[in-house]
Design a protein around this motif. Structure first.
Motif, PDB file in Angstrom:
ATOM      1  N   LYS A 190       0.741  -1.048   0.147  1.00  0.00           N
ATOM      2  CA  LYS A 190      -0.136   0.242  -0.111  1.00  0.00           C
ATOM      3  C   LYS A 190       0.565   1.163  -0.061  1.00  0.00           C
ATOM      4  O   LYS A 190       0.645   2.400  -0.378  1.00  0.00           O
ATOM      5  N   ILE A 191       2.166   0.828   0.088  1.00  0.00           N
ATOM      6  CA  ILE A 191       2.895   2.236   0.156  1.00  0.00           C
ATOM      7  C   ILE A 191       3.866   2.222  -1.096  1.00  0.00           C
ATOM      8  O   ILE A 191       4.752   1.420  -1.492  1.00  0.00           O
ATOM      9  N   ASN A 192       3.893   3.416  -2.028  1.00  0.00           N
ATOM     10  CA  ASN A 192       4.042   3.723  -2.762  1.00  0.00           C
ATOM     11  C   ASN A 192       5.478   4.448  -3.008  1.00  0.00           C
ATOM     12  O   ASN A 192       6.132   4.768  -3.858  1.00  0.00           O
ATOM     13  N   ARG A 193       4.889   5.777  -2.118  1.00  0.00           N
ATOM     14  CA  ARG A 193       5.226   6.892  -2.916  1.00  0.00           C
ATOM     15  C   ARG A 193       6.768   7.548  -1.482  1.00  0.00           C
ATOM     16  O   ARG A 193       8.207   7.703  -2.208  1.00  0.00           O
ATOM     17  N   ALA A 194       6.566   7.166  -0.387  1.00  0.00           N
ATOM     18  CA  ALA A 194       7.755   7.209   0.671  1.00  0.00           C
ATOM     19  C   ALA A 194       8.275   6.058   0.800  1.00  0.00           C
ATOM     20  O   ALA A 194       8.238   4.937   0.627  1.00  0.00           O
ATOM     21  N   LYS A 195       9.947   6.514   1.402  1.00  0.00           N
ATOM     22  CA  LYS A 195      11.069   5.951   1.523  1.00  0.00           C
ATOM     23  C   LYS A 195      10.714   5.211   2.853  1.00  0.00           C
ATOM     24  O   LYS A 195      10.306   5.998   3.546  1.00  0.00           O
ATOM     25  N   LEU A 196      10.866   4.123   2.953  1.00  0.00           N
ATOM     26  CA  LEU A 196      10.751   2.779   3.975  1.00  0.00           C
ATOM     27  C   LEU A 196      12.290   2.579   4.990  1.00  0.00           C
ATOM     28  O   LEU A 196      13.772   2.499   3.918  1.00  0.00           O
ATOM     29  N   VAL A 197      12.374   3.290   6.620  1.00  0.00           N
ATOM     30  CA  VAL A 197      13.868   3.077   6.826  1.00  0.00           C
ATOM     31  C   VAL A 197      13.510   2.374   7.958  1.00  0.00           C
ATOM     32  O   VAL A 197      12.428   2.439   8.668  1.00  0.00           O
ATOM     33  N   TRP A 204      14.426 -11.329  12.079  1.00  0.00           N
ATOM     34  CA  TRP A 204      13.994  -9.791  11.228  1.00  0.00           C
ATOM     35  C   TRP A 204      14.784  -9.707  10.859  1.00  0.00           C
ATOM     36  O   TRP A 204      14.162  -8.492  10.060  1.00  0.00           O
ATOM     37  N   CYS A 205      16.071 -10.191  10.231  1.00  0.00           N
ATOM     38  CA  CYS A 205      17.256  -9.745   9.353  1.00  0.00           C
ATOM     39  C   CYS A 205      15.082 -10.331   7.841  1.00  0.00           C
ATOM     40  O   CYS A 205      15.831  -8.672   6.835  1.00  0.00           O
ATOM     41  N   PHE A 206      15.290 -11.141   7.493  1.00  0.00           N
ATOM     42  CA  PHE A 206      14.131 -10.973   6.329  1.00  0.00           C
ATOM     43  C   PHE A 206      13.762  -9.906   6.259  1.00  0.00           C
ATOM     44  O   PHE A 206      12.991  -8.933   5.441  1.00  0.00           O
ATOM     45  N   ILE A 207      12.666  -9.169   7.624  1.00  0.00           N
ATOM     46  CA  ILE A 207      11.509  -8.201   7.206  1.00  0.00           C
ATOM     47  C   ILE A 207      12.555  -7.446   6.713  1.00  0.00           C
ATOM     48  O   ILE A 207      11.918  -6.390   5.887  1.00  0.00           O
ATOM     49  N   GLN A 208      13.118  -7.003   7.558  1.00  0.00           N
ATOM     50  CA  GLN A 208      14.248  -6.026   7.281  1.00  0.00           C
ATOM     51  C   GLN A 208      14.960  -6.018   6.228  1.00  0.00           C
ATOM     52  O   GLN A 208      14.803  -4.658   5.299  1.00  0.00           O
ATOM     53  N   SER A 209      14.831  -6.821   5.306  1.00  0.00           N
ATOM     54  CA  SER A 209      15.439  -6.446   4.006  1.00  0.00           C
ATOM     55  C   SER A 209      14.382  -6.205   3.228  1.00  0.00           C
ATOM     56  O   SER A 209      14.628  -5.662   1.895  1.00  0.00           O
ATOM     57  N   LYS A 210      13.129  -6.412   4.103  1.00  0.00           N
ATOM     58  CA  LYS A 210      12.154  -5.640   2.837  1.00  0.00           C
ATOM     59  C   LYS A 210      11.883  -3.539   2.468  1.00  0.00           C
ATOM     60  O   LYS A 210      11.544  -2.540   2.256  1.00  0.00           O
ATOM     61  N   PHE A 211      13.422  -3.132   3.732  1.00  0.00           N
ATOM     62  CA  PHE A 211      13.062  -1.590   3.437  1.00  0.00           C
ATOM     63  C   PHE A 211      14.207  -1.513   2.752  1.00  0.00           C
ATOM     64  O   PHE A 211      14.235  -1.814   1.782  1.00  0.00           O
ATOM     65  N   ASP A 212      13.624   0.131   1.942  1.00  0.00           N
ATOM     66  CA  ASP A 212      14.521   0.512   0.908  1.00  0.00           C
ATOM     67  C   ASP A 212      16.061   1.289   2.253  1.00  0.00           C
ATOM     68  O   ASP A 212      16.783   0.735   1.379  1.00  0.00           O
ATOM     69  N   VAL A 213      15.724   1.101   3.029  1.00  0.00           N
ATOM     70  CA  VAL A 213      17.495   1.068   3.881  1.00  0.00           C
ATOM     71  C   VAL A 213      17.342   1.013   4.974  1.00  0.00           C
ATOM     72  O   VAL A 213      16.453   0.930   5.973  1.00  0.00           O
ATOM     73  N   GLY A 264      25.652  -9.358   6.129  1.00  0.00           N
ATOM     74  CA  GLY A 264      25.227 -10.050   5.248  1.00  0.00           C
ATOM     75  C   GLY A 264      23.818 -10.778   5.127  1.00  0.00           C
ATOM     76  O   GLY A 264      23.348 -11.808   4.499  1.00  0.00           O
ATOM     77  N   CYS A 265      23.182 -10.213   6.339  1.00  0.00           N
ATOM     78  CA  CYS A 265      21.721 -11.046   6.735  1.00  0.00           C
ATOM     79  C   CYS A 265      20.491 -10.255   5.936  1.00  0.00           C
ATOM     80  O   CYS A 265      20.077 -10.540   6.007  1.00  0.00           O
ATOM     81  N   ILE A 266      20.798  -8.883   5.941  1.00  0.00           N
ATOM     82  CA  ILE A 266      20.242  -7.627   5.576  1.00  0.00           C
ATOM     83  C   ILE A 266      20.424  -7.205   4.313  1.00  0.00           C
ATOM     84  O   ILE A 266      21.365  -6.998   4.263  1.00  0.00           O
ATOM     85  N   LYS A 267      19.783  -7.701   3.469  1.00  0.00           N
ATOM     86  CA  LYS A 267      19.646  -7.274   2.131  1.00  0.00           C
ATOM     87  C   LYS A 267      19.548  -6.126   1.938  1.00  0.00           C
ATOM     88  O   LYS A 267      20.422  -6.003   0.999  1.00  0.00           O
ATOM     89  N   ALA A 268      18.732  -5.115   2.293  1.00  0.00           N
ATOM     90  CA  ALA A 268      18.326  -3.634   2.310  1.00  0.00           C
ATOM     91  C   ALA A 268      20.184  -3.220   2.854  1.00  0.00           C
ATOM     92  O   ALA A 268      20.635  -3.317   3.406  1.00  0.00           O
ATOM     93  N   PRO A 269      20.331  -1.421   1.336  1.00  0.00           N
ATOM     94  CA  PRO A 269      20.914  -1.140   1.581  1.00  0.00           C
ATOM     95  C   PRO A 269      21.256  -0.240   3.270  1.00  0.00           C
ATOM     96  O   PRO A 269      20.961  -0.495   3.955  1.00  0.00           O
ATOM     97  N   MET A 270      22.696  -0.821   4.384  1.00  0.00           N
ATOM     98  CA  MET A 270      22.826  -0.168   5.345  1.00  0.00           C
ATOM     99  C   MET A 270      24.264   1.180   5.635  1.00  0.00           C
ATOM    100  O   MET A 270      24.466   1.250   4.408  1.00  0.00           O
TER     101      MET A 270
END
Length: 348
Positions: free
Chosen positions: A85-92, A119-128, A142-148
């Protein structure tokens, strides 16, 4: 810029304090901010922006925000649930701790591993994902796929004069006879306060004051009785603004087994208190060896020497710790770093 912060509660605890300090500055600098939270607690913190209680089923009007920033597991789960449901905002999201180590003090090896992976899987869904230390960032890249990235926490001490007169009177009476070690925390085994109690039989000139509540209080009281030092281990209940009592401590102790960032330790530094802390990587990112006295975990000889050294050099070490904290770990610096990072995300 319009920002939504998603929090587990408005309780007066580490991650919530961090967000409140960021919000205070961002509102002053012209950002529009809404805070959403799940659980009510007594003595909730007051934010200088609109706040709203939600549930996992509540659908926020996400499209009005530029940045949506969640803190802690349930808020992260909430964002992951509604991400489509989130199209515009950056997710942090913010990584506030060594997740596995934190779970390990509550659960067995298998559950801790599974919860950490989840939790790492969940945080991997964020933009950063923002880490509060370089050590934690390296551990979870190595566990969180989002940029850190790393943004250190910051704090401010507000000695508002609203301390409990009876507590102050008790501390001042003890100060006539003893040197004062002090700490405040949500008291769990991870905080390592048992180490201070176990070394106290060898430090007859000292009293140890603990301000706070938590599941490990009963165990700590039991240890103080077993060691026949209960007259020199003083427990005070939760205080809304515990930094009011920092001026009455000679040495602030933070003997944590694991910690994402020593926020209370920085508060002590800003009050020019000498600091004794455990020899863990995240604490070495905050202070150098001449700014705090480090000790080896579970090493009573090392801890005893650190406490004595900190007391004997308390004025010099307190001033060194203050200079370091003031130049690197204030709330304004933390808020400025967050704002710059948000702006960089939106430019992308």
């Amino acid at each position: 810029m319009k920002i939504a912060y998603i929090l587990p509660s408005l309780r007066n605890q580490g991650p919530i304090i961090v967000v409140k300090n960021i919000v205070d500055f961002l509102v002053r600098w012209g950002c529009e901010i809404d805070v959403f939270y799940f659980d009510d607690f007594p003595s909730a913190m007051c934010f200088n922006c609109p706040v709203k209680k939600i549930s996992m089923k509540t659908l926020i009007d996400f499209e009005q925000y530029d940045i949506i920033h969640s803190h802690c597991l349930r808020p992260d789960m909430y964002i992951a649930r509604w991400k489509k449901k989130i199209n515009r905002a950056k997710l942090v999201s913010t990584l506030h701790q060594d997740t596995y180590c934190s779970f390990r003090y509550q659960y067995n090896f298998i559950l801790s591993y599974l919860f950490t992976k989840y939790w790492c899987f969940i945080q991997s869904k964020f933009d950063v994902v923002i880490s509060i230390s370089e050590q934690i960032k390296r551990a979870y890249e190595g566990c969180i796929k989002a940029p850190m990235t790393t943004i250190y926490n910051g704090c401010v001490i507000n000695l508002d004069g609203e301390e409990d007169d009876q507590i102050v009177k008790s501390i001042l009476e003890m100060k006539k006879l003893y040197k004062i070690l002090g700490t405040y925390a949500f008291v769990t085994p991870r905080k390592g306060l048992d180490q201070i109690i176990k070394v106290m039989p060898y430090l007859q000139e000292y009293v140890f004051i603990i301000i706070g509540e938590g599941p490990d209080i009963k165990e700590l009281k039991s240890w103080s009785q077993k060691l026949c030092i209960s007259d020199r281990i003083i427990f005070f209940s939760y205080q809304k603004n515990p930094c009011n009592y920092l001026p009455y401590f000679d040495v602030y102790v933070m003997p944590s087994y694991s910690e994402g960032f020593g926020l209370a330790m920085v508060e002590a530094a800003l009050a020019r208190r000498a600091i004794v802390c455990s020899d863990i990587p995240s604490f070495h990112e905050i202070f150098f060896n001449n700014e705090a006295c480090f000790f080896k975990l579970k090493d009573m000889d090392s801890l005893q020497k650190a406490i004595i050294k900190a007391y004997e050099n308390r004025d010099v070490m307190g001033e060194m710790a203050y200079k370091r904290a003031y130049s690197h770990f204030t709330t304004s610096k933390m808020a400025e770093n967050h704002l710059n990072y948000y702006q960089g995300l939106l430019r992308k």
